[in-house]
Design a protein around this motif. Structure first.
Motif, PDB file in Angstrom:
ATOM      1  N   ILE A   1       1.646   6.766  -6.828  1.00  0.00           N
ATOM      2  CA  ILE A   1       0.319   7.696  -7.208  1.00  0.00           C
ATOM      3  C   ILE A   1       0.734   8.991  -6.700  1.00  0.00           C
ATOM      4  O   ILE A   1       0.543  10.073  -7.692  1.00  0.00           O
ATOM      5  CB  ILE A   1      -0.935   7.271  -6.535  1.00  0.00           C
ATOM      6  N   ALA A   2       1.417   9.280  -5.846  1.00  0.00           N
ATOM      7  CA  ALA A   2       1.733  10.709  -5.476  1.00  0.00           C
ATOM      8  C   ALA A   2       2.789  11.075  -6.544  1.00  0.00           C
ATOM      9  O   ALA A   2       2.643  12.182  -6.753  1.00  0.00           O
ATOM     10  CB  ALA A   2       2.094  10.635  -3.986  1.00  0.00           C
TER      11      ALA A   2
ATOM     12  N   THR B   1       0.876   3.974  -3.065  1.00  0.00           N
ATOM     13  CA  THR B   1       0.428   5.267  -2.738  1.00  0.00           C
ATOM     14  C   THR B   1       1.538   6.367  -3.214  1.00  0.00           C
ATOM     15  O   THR B   1       1.229   7.305  -3.737  1.00  0.00           O
ATOM     16  CB  THR B   1       0.404   5.299  -1.288  1.00  0.00           C
ATOM     17  N   TYR B   2       2.932   5.827  -2.806  1.00  0.00           N
ATOM     18  CA  TYR B   2       3.992   6.701  -3.235  1.00  0.00           C
ATOM     19  C   TYR B   2       4.126   6.704  -4.840  1.00  0.00           C
ATOM     20  O   TYR B   2       4.262   7.862  -5.335  1.00  0.00           O
ATOM     21  CB  TYR B   2       5.290   5.981  -2.620  1.00  0.00           C
TER      22      TYR B   2
ATOM     23  N   VAL C   1      -2.382  11.969  -0.525  1.00  0.00           N
ATOM     24  CA  VAL C   1      -3.160  10.820  -1.507  1.00  0.00           C
ATOM     25  C   VAL C   1      -3.630   9.818  -0.422  1.00  0.00           C
ATOM     26  O   VAL C   1      -4.100   8.952  -0.726  1.00  0.00           O
ATOM     27  CB  VAL C   1      -2.098  10.454  -2.549  1.00  0.00           C
ATOM     28  N   MET C   2      -2.718   9.661   0.686  1.00  0.00           N
ATOM     29  CA  MET C   2      -3.011   8.315   1.726  1.00  0.00           C
ATOM     30  C   MET C   2      -4.389   8.184   1.791  1.00  0.00           C
ATOM     31  O   MET C   2      -4.655   6.949   1.918  1.00  0.00           O
ATOM     32  CB  MET C   2      -1.986   8.784   2.766  1.00  0.00           C
TER      33      MET C   2
ATOM     34  N   GLU D   1       0.840  -1.283  -0.034  1.00  0.00           N
ATOM     35  CA  GLU D   1       0.005   0.017   0.001  1.00  0.00           C
ATOM     36  C   GLU D   1       0.872   1.333   0.021  1.00  0.00           C
ATOM     37  O   GLU D   1       0.448   2.133  -0.597  1.00  0.00           O
ATOM     38  CB  GLU D   1      -0.832   0.127   1.069  1.00  0.00           C
TER      39      GLU D   1
ATOM     40  N   SER E   1      -5.107  -2.637   5.617  1.00  0.00           N
ATOM     41  CA  SER E   1      -5.743  -1.660   5.065  1.00  0.00           C
ATOM     42  C   SER E   1      -6.837  -0.669   5.708  1.00  0.00           C
ATOM     43  O   SER E   1      -6.681   0.488   5.452  1.00  0.00           O
ATOM     44  CB  SER E   1      -6.658  -2.297   3.878  1.00  0.00           C
TER      45      SER E   1
ATOM     46  N   THR F   1      -6.263   6.599  -1.383  1.00  0.00           N
ATOM     47  CA  THR F   1      -5.738   5.168  -1.497  1.00  0.00           C
ATOM     48  C   THR F   1      -6.242   4.376  -0.397  1.00  0.00           C
ATOM     49  O   THR F   1      -6.438   3.078  -0.528  1.00  0.00           O
ATOM     50  CB  THR F   1      -4.310   5.347  -1.572  1.00  0.00           C
ATOM     51  N   GLY F   2      -6.138   4.930   0.758  1.00  0.00           N
ATOM     52  CA  GLY F   2      -6.434   3.944   1.994  1.00  0.00           C
ATOM     53  C   GLY F   2      -8.074   3.480   1.964  1.00  0.00           C
ATOM     54  O   GLY F   2      -8.537   2.426   2.125  1.00  0.00           O
TER      55      GLY F   2
ATOM     56  N   GLY G   1      -4.372   7.746   6.914  1.00  0.00           N
ATOM     57  CA  GLY G   1      -4.437   8.580   6.088  1.00  0.00           C
ATOM     58  C   GLY G   1      -5.819   9.635   6.356  1.00  0.00           C
ATOM     59  O   GLY G   1      -5.707  10.774   6.259  1.00  0.00           O
TER      60      GLY G   1
ATOM     61  N   PHE H   1       2.842  12.549  -0.377  1.00  0.00           N
ATOM     62  CA  PHE H   1       2.371  11.229   0.094  1.00  0.00           C
ATOM     63  C   PHE H   1       1.080  11.442   0.864  1.00  0.00           C
ATOM     64  O   PHE H   1       0.374  10.662   0.756  1.00  0.00           O
ATOM     65  CB  PHE H   1       3.513  10.487   0.669  1.00  0.00           C
TER      66      PHE H   1
END
Length: 112
Positions: free
Chosen positions: A23-24, A20-21, A34-35, A16, A88, A38-39, A95, A31
């Protein structure tokens, strides 16, 4: 908690965090910005794939029954919340805290 579950949770967190990294960096944002999102996606995805039965299962069973004329037994909705879902969920909650801090202005916006 068993050692196996802890290892699965750590692997899920690593996956995860890496996703996430990526995507960021793809959207050139921080980071922690977006966390939360994505969470939510990870938590809902693991919940959906760890459950059985439910509305979609009833829909597919009804379609098969209509096409074949054979009535199928309906599956009851069941969720098995394993270590991946818990990882998750924890990622989502962390997040959420960062997102609230960003919205409230406690964490300042990024200077470029």
């Amino acid at each position: 908690m068993r050692r196996k579950h802890v290892i699965i949770m750590v692997i899920a967190w690593i996956v995860e965090i890496v996703l996430t990294y990526l995507i960021a960096t793809m959207f050139t944002v921080r980071f922690i910005e977006v966390m939360f999102f994505t969470g939510v996606a990870f938590t809902l995805g693991t919940f959906y794939f760890s459950s059985s039965g439910g509305a979609m299962s009833r829909l597919f069973a009804s379609q098969v029954s209509a096409q074949t004329g054979i009535i199928h037994e309906r599956e009851r909705f069941q969720v098995q919340l394993g270590p991946t879902f818990l990882a998750s969920l924890l990622f989502f909650l962390i997040g959420l805290v960062f997102f609230i801090l960003l919205v409230m202005g406690i964490i300042p916006p990024q200077n470029m």
